[in-house]
Write an enzyme that holds these catalytic residues in place. Structure first.
Site, short mmCIF file in Angstrom:
data_model
loop_
_atom_site.label_atom_id
_atom_site.label_comp_id
_atom_site.label_asym_id
_atom_site.label_seq_id
_atom_site.Cartn_x
_atom_site.Cartn_y
_atom_site.Cartn_z
N GLU A 83 9.18 -15.98 8.77
CA GLU A 83 9.77 -15.16 9.83
C GLU A 83 10.77 -14.15 9.26
O GLU A 83 11.81 -13.89 9.84
CB GLU A 83 10.50 -16.03 10.86
CG GLU A 83 9.69 -17.19 11.37
CD GLU A 83 8.70 -16.78 12.43
OE1 GLU A 83 8.74 -15.61 12.87
OE2 GLU A 83 7.87 -17.62 12.79
N GLY A 84 10.45 -13.63 8.08
CA GLY A 84 11.34 -12.69 7.41
C GLY A 84 12.27 -13.43 6.48
O GLY A 84 13.04 -14.29 6.91
N THR A 119 0.71 -21.44 9.93
CA THR A 119 1.06 -22.73 10.53
C THR A 119 0.01 -23.11 11.57
O THR A 119 -0.35 -22.30 12.43
CB THR A 119 2.45 -22.64 11.18
OG1 THR A 119 3.40 -22.27 10.18
CG2 THR A 119 2.87 -23.96 11.81
N GLU A 162 -0.83 -12.35 4.58
CA GLU A 162 -2.05 -12.42 3.74
C GLU A 162 -1.65 -12.85 2.33
O GLU A 162 -0.46 -12.80 1.98
CB GLU A 162 -2.72 -11.05 3.71
CG GLU A 162 -3.12 -10.59 5.11
CD GLU A 162 -3.90 -9.29 5.13
OE1 GLU A 162 -4.00 -8.62 4.07
OE2 GLU A 162 -4.42 -8.96 6.21
C1 LIG Z 1 5.44 -23.27 5.58
C2 LIG Z 1 5.16 -21.84 5.92
C3 LIG Z 1 4.59 -21.51 7.14
C4 LIG Z 1 4.28 -20.18 7.45
N1 LIG Z 1 3.67 -19.88 8.65
C5 LIG Z 1 3.23 -18.61 8.89
C6 LIG Z 1 2.48 -18.31 10.08
O1 LIG Z 1 2.27 -19.17 10.95
N2 LIG Z 1 1.98 -17.04 10.23
C7 LIG Z 1 2.20 -16.06 9.30
O2 LIG Z 1 1.72 -14.94 9.49
N3 LIG Z 1 2.92 -16.32 8.16
C8 LIG Z 1 3.44 -17.57 7.94
N4 LIG Z 1 4.15 -17.85 6.78
C9 LIG Z 1 4.31 -16.79 5.78
C10 LIG Z 1 5.70 -16.20 5.70
O3 LIG Z 1 5.98 -15.43 6.85
C11 LIG Z 1 5.79 -15.39 4.39
O4 LIG Z 1 5.79 -16.32 3.34
C12 LIG Z 1 7.03 -14.50 4.33
O5 LIG Z 1 6.90 -13.39 5.20
C13 LIG Z 1 7.30 -13.98 2.91
O6 LIG Z 1 6.15 -13.44 2.35
P1 LIG Z 1 5.68 -13.90 0.88
O7 LIG Z 1 5.70 -15.39 0.80
O8 LIG Z 1 4.41 -13.19 0.60
O9 LIG Z 1 6.82 -13.39 -0.10
P2 LIG Z 1 6.97 -11.91 -0.69
O10 LIG Z 1 6.92 -10.91 0.40
O11 LIG Z 1 6.06 -11.75 -1.84
O12 LIG Z 1 8.48 -11.97 -1.22
C14 LIG Z 1 8.85 -12.65 -2.43
C15 LIG Z 1 10.33 -12.36 -2.68
O13 LIG Z 1 10.54 -10.94 -2.80
C16 LIG Z 1 11.53 -10.54 -1.87
N5 LIG Z 1 11.26 -9.18 -1.39
C17 LIG Z 1 10.11 -8.68 -0.86
N6 LIG Z 1 10.27 -7.40 -0.50
C18 LIG Z 1 11.56 -7.08 -0.78
C19 LIG Z 1 12.36 -5.91 -0.66
N7 LIG Z 1 11.86 -4.78 -0.11
N8 LIG Z 1 13.63 -5.95 -1.09
C20 LIG Z 1 14.16 -7.08 -1.63
N9 LIG Z 1 13.47 -8.22 -1.79
C21 LIG Z 1 12.19 -8.22 -1.38
C22 LIG Z 1 11.45 -11.55 -0.73
O14 LIG Z 1 12.64 -11.56 0.03
C23 LIG Z 1 11.21 -12.82 -1.51
O15 LIG Z 1 12.43 -13.32 -2.00
C24 LIG Z 1 4.54 -19.17 6.50
C25 LIG Z 1 5.17 -19.49 5.27
C26 LIG Z 1 5.49 -20.81 4.99
C27 LIG Z 1 6.13 -21.12 3.67
#
Ligand SMILES: Cc1cc2nc3c(=O)[nH]c(=O)nc-3n(C[C@H](O)[C@H](O)[C@H](O)COP(=O)(O)OP(=O)(O)OC[C@H]3O[C@@H](n4cnc5c(N)ncnc54)[C@H](O)[C@@H]3O)c2cc1C
Length: 388
Positions: A367-368, A168, A137
């Site tokens: 994917e994490g 995606t 989200e």
């Molecule tokens: C091109 C693309 C396609 C995608 N496709 C899908 C899809 O099909 N379905 C879907 O559901 N999602 C999808 N995603 C989303 C993706 O899974 C998320 O972007 C990802 O899980 C990270 O979440 P965020 O971007 O909100 O980053 P955040 O969670 O806000 O993280 C930002 C930074 O903080 C760090 N961080 C967060 N928590 C911690 C912690 N506890 N300790 C240390 N560091 C931390 C992270 O590692 C990162 O470096 C897609 C993303 C991209 C870019």
């Protein structure tokens, strides 16, 4: 006589004839349908996803590791090799196959009712129906357990409300597997994208995965029958088990992007001359190439080990985290290093190297993230969870 990076250790000898044959079929399909066009798709920010899905469906790679419903029931290693060859073309194509097979189809296959499976899986296996997977989200990425999207019971119906982000294939999909909070915890729902109240908006201005469609899904008081719920999924472990499937494919896929970059860099270095000789003849260039070939082969051995564990039914999620963390991190390092060998040409779409490096920025995050996988491994090593 130069040796190709994955031939150095004769790693092919670890594969069965059947695995090699399947790998070669996918490689030829990528050569035919993807390589000649992919730079243009990346530049234009759109790929013929629907046509590609049908081509991949005809090849039998959509949901290929699942059994029944028109799926091939292939081994985990064959699936991994497929991901490698697809991602050597472009991470966007491997994403299409991962999201379709490992996320959307797997969720329905593993947690769905017979009616849901019959309704969607055969059409998804052929590529006639595209699926997507809505977990992330706008305000909840690494911490999906805090999701805001809600599903509320109203008589025989569910009402879904919320927004999913970075999904995606959302703008093209016929069906979404959407995860939402209910009074009983997180549950999954099979949502036809033409349901009133569902809107999918393309996310523009991406500098990565430009040959892949990414979107936002807005769910505005969407009414679904009770039968839309995935009956066997309960809690966050539902979506997380799907992610383990898809992450496994990434362990292999990232190596494909790295292999393509390294092969390009070797070809370039042997033909590009500076100071009166090929730049491949300089010791510094050879040190770079040797180190990259080492990491590529180590990553391949790791992927193959995980694949053999998966085929023996023994693969654990934290082992997949080890693979995703290592292989994506090394692949992006290889892509960036190869870029230096190509000099100014390295920044051009005439060569695949910076396209792959840019794509791998997304692969590092979705994917994490790498940090999340470090925490998974750290928890295994210490017995202490740093998440909560
Ligand atoms: C091109 C693309 C396609 C995608 N496709 C899908 C899809 O099909 N379905 C879907 O559901 N999602 C999808 N995603 C989303 C993706 O899974 C998320 O972007 C990802 O899980 C990270 O979440 P965020 O971007 O909100 O980053 P955040 O969670 O806000 O993280 C930002 C930074 O903080 C760090 N961080 C967060 N928590 C911690 C912690 N506890 N300790 C240390 N560091 C931390 C992270 O590692 C990162 O470096 C897609 C993303 C991209 C870019």
């Amino acid at each position: 006589m130069p040796v190709s990076p994955l031939d150095l250790l004769a790693l092919d000898s670890l594969l069965s004839d059947e695995e090699r044959d399947f790998r070669d079929v996918v490689r030829r399909a990528v050569d035919e349908h993807v390589r000649p066009h992919v730079a243009q798709w990346f530049e234009e920010g759109r790929a013929p996803t629907r046509e590609l899905a049908k081509q991949f469906g005809a090849l039998g790679v959509l949901g290929m590791h699942l059994h029944g419903y028109g799926c091939a029931g292939a081994s985990a290693v064959a699936y991994g090799l497929t991901c490698l060859e697809l991602e050597a073309g472009d991470s966007g194509l491997r994403s299409l196959v991962s999201v379709q097979g490992s996320l959307a189809m797997f969720a329905i296959w593993k947690f769905g009712s017979d009616a849901q499976k019959d309704a969607w899986l055969p059409a998804m296996a052929t590529g006639d129906a595209l699926g997507c997977f809505g977990l992330t989200e706008p305000d909840h990425g690494s911490d999906p357990g805090s999701m805001k999207t809600r599903a509320t019971r109203d008589g025989d119906e569910w009402i879904l409300h919320g927004t999913k982000m970075w999904i995606t294939n959302a703008p093209l999909a016929e069906v979404a597997v959407v995860w939402a909070r209910t009074d009983e915890g997180i549950r999954g729902f099979v949502v036809p994208m033409n349901t009133p109240g569902v809107t999918a908006n393309e996310i523009h201005h991406k500098l990565s995965l430009r040959a892949s469609s990414t979107g936002e899904i807005v769910l505005d008081q969407v009414r679904l029958p009770a039968s839309a719920q995935l009956p066997l999924a309960s809690g966050l472990k539902g979506p997380l088990s799907c992610l383990t499937e898809a992450r496994y494919g990434i362990v292999w896929g990232a190596l494909g992007a790295a292999r393509e970059c390294l092969e390009t860099a070797i070809a370039y270095a042997t033909s590009r001359e500076q100071f009166g000789r090929p730049i491949a003849g300089f010791q510094l260039t050879q040190a770079k190439l040797a180190d990259m070939a080492l990491e590529l082969q180590k990553g391949y051995l790791l992927a193959l080990h995980l694949g053999r564990l998966a085929d023996a039914g023994k693969l654990r999620p934290e082992q997949v985290s080890v693979g995703k963390l290592n292989n994506v991190r090394e692949a992006i390092a290889i892509a960036r290093q190869c870029r230096t060998i190509l000099g100014a040409n390295g920044i051009s779409l005439e060569y695949p190297v910076l396209r792959h490096a840019n794509n791998l920025e997304s692969v590092l995050t979705y994917e994490g993230t790498s940090e999340v996988h470090q925490l998974v491994v750290g928890q295994q090593l210490t017995g202490i969870s740093a998440f909560s």
